[in-house]
Design an enzyme around this catalytic site. Structure first.
Site, PDB file in Angstrom:
ATOM      1  N   GLU A 136     -22.213  -7.109  31.671  1.00 32.02           N
ATOM      2  CA  GLU A 136     -21.607  -7.044  30.345  1.00 32.02           C
ATOM      3  C   GLU A 136     -21.998  -5.751  29.631  1.00 32.02           C
ATOM      4  O   GLU A 136     -23.160  -5.373  29.592  1.00 32.02           O
ATOM      5  CB  GLU A 136     -22.022  -8.255  29.516  1.00 32.02           C
ATOM      6  CG  GLU A 136     -21.547  -9.586  30.075  1.00 32.02           C
ATOM      7  CD  GLU A 136     -20.032  -9.724  30.122  1.00 32.02           C
ATOM      8  OE1 GLU A 136     -19.332  -8.922  29.469  1.00 32.02           O
ATOM      9  OE2 GLU A 136     -19.548 -10.640  30.819  1.00 32.02           O
ATOM     10  N   ARG A 178     -15.321 -22.325  21.268  1.00 22.48           N
ATOM     11  CA  ARG A 178     -14.144 -23.124  21.641  1.00 22.48           C
ATOM     12  C   ARG A 178     -14.540 -24.574  21.861  1.00 22.48           C
ATOM     13  O   ARG A 178     -13.758 -25.493  21.591  1.00 22.48           O
ATOM     14  CB  ARG A 178     -13.517 -22.542  22.908  1.00 22.48           C
ATOM     15  CG  ARG A 178     -12.254 -23.263  23.378  1.00 22.48           C
ATOM     16  CD  ARG A 178     -11.691 -22.629  24.634  1.00 22.48           C
ATOM     17  NE  ARG A 178     -12.643 -22.661  25.743  1.00 22.48           N
ATOM     18  CZ  ARG A 178     -12.845 -23.729  26.533  1.00 22.48           C
ATOM     19  NH1 ARG A 178     -12.174 -24.850  26.324  1.00 22.48           N
ATOM     20  NH2 ARG A 178     -13.702 -23.663  27.528  1.00 22.48           N
ATOM     21  N   CYS A 183     -23.398 -17.442  25.496  1.00 21.91           N
ATOM     22  CA  CYS A 183     -23.784 -16.270  26.282  1.00 21.91           C
ATOM     23  C   CYS A 183     -23.793 -15.006  25.419  1.00 21.91           C
ATOM     24  O   CYS A 183     -24.773 -14.257  25.399  1.00 21.91           O
ATOM     25  CB  CYS A 183     -22.850 -16.101  27.477  1.00 21.91           C
ATOM     26  SG  CYS A 183     -23.117 -17.303  28.793  1.00 21.91           S
ATOM     27  N   HIS A 211     -23.012 -12.032  33.661  1.00 23.96           N
ATOM     28  CA  HIS A 211     -22.322 -13.291  33.926  1.00 23.96           C
ATOM     29  C   HIS A 211     -22.166 -13.469  35.437  1.00 23.96           C
ATOM     30  O   HIS A 211     -21.869 -12.497  36.153  1.00 23.96           O
ATOM     31  CB  HIS A 211     -20.931 -13.302  33.290  1.00 23.96           C
ATOM     32  CG  HIS A 211     -20.890 -13.899  31.932  1.00 23.96           C
ATOM     33  ND1 HIS A 211     -20.456 -13.217  30.808  1.00 23.96           N
ATOM     34  CD2 HIS A 211     -21.229 -15.141  31.489  1.00 23.96           C
ATOM     35  CE1 HIS A 211     -20.528 -14.001  29.744  1.00 23.96           C
ATOM     36  NE2 HIS A 211     -20.991 -15.182  30.136  1.00 23.96           N
TER      37      HIS A 211
END
Length: 212
Positions: A79, A89, A142, A165
């Protein structure tokens, strides 16, 4: 000293390969004669950063690799950037579901990883493990932990850190009809990322961007 973190299971999964890969990578790094430790963090807004901060105090690492699961991705993802927003979400493991809230009040809009992400990508690719530089860590726990890590490191000069990830494990991938790789391959990738970071002062100047 290399500190790795992985998450507990979330989203209805019974396992989280990020934690197993972090554990295994720490074992492999120790076998190479390096100081390394792995810490499991909760998939909970706020609490995850608290556990990370305690681990930073306990181990006083030089390198920190926080690892999380991105089910559906087909590659290990280095990342690039953490953004200062929580927009969940689904609820976390404590039932929290923040919407459009900052990770750190009055913090900067974003932090960049201080890992040599492009050199690390090349090292992992050399192992035959699918890998990419990712431009988004999402807006769930995350990214929350990634942003929290980089914010904590502002007062701990000399420590390099970032977020990786990993996809589903092969077993999870088969169950969901999604890509997956073995935990051993994930761990090997993390070892390559850690050792490349330790050996690389200036990142490779090669393209790893995206059109979308």
């Amino acid at each position: 000293m290399i500190l790795l973190t992985g998450f507990e299971p979330f989203g209805g999964e019974s396992t989280n390969p990020s934690w197993h890969a972090a554990q295994r990578a720490a074992e492999l790094l120790v076998a190479l004669g390096l100081d390394a430790a792995a810490v499991e963090v909760p998939c909970v807004f706020g609490r995850s950063i608290e556990v990370l901060e305690a681990a930073l105090g306990q181990f006083e690492p030089d390198i920190v690799l926080c690892v999380g699961q991105a089910g559906g991705r087909g590659s290990v993802s280095l990342e690039r950037v953490a953004i200062n927003v929580d927009d969940a979400r689904i609820p976390d493991n404590a039932g929290l579901q923040p919407i459009d809230e900052p990770v750190v009040a009055a913090g900067p809009a974003a932090y960049f990883s201080t890992l040599p992400i492009k050199a690390c990508r090349e090292a992992v690719a050399g192992l035959g493990v699918p890998v990419e530089v990712s431009q988004t860590a999402g807006t769930y726990v995350c990214n929350h932990l990634f942003y929290g890590l980089m914010d904590l490191l502002q007062d701990r000069r000399g420590i390099r850190g970032g977020f990786i990830h990993v996809p589903f494990s092969t077993e999870q991938g088969s169950a969901h009809g999604q890509p997956g790789i073995t935990v051993e391959a994930m761990a090997a990738a993390l070892v390559a990322i850690a050792t490349t970071t330790a050996e690389t002062a200036l990142d490779a100047r090669i393209t790893a961007g995206a059109e979308h």
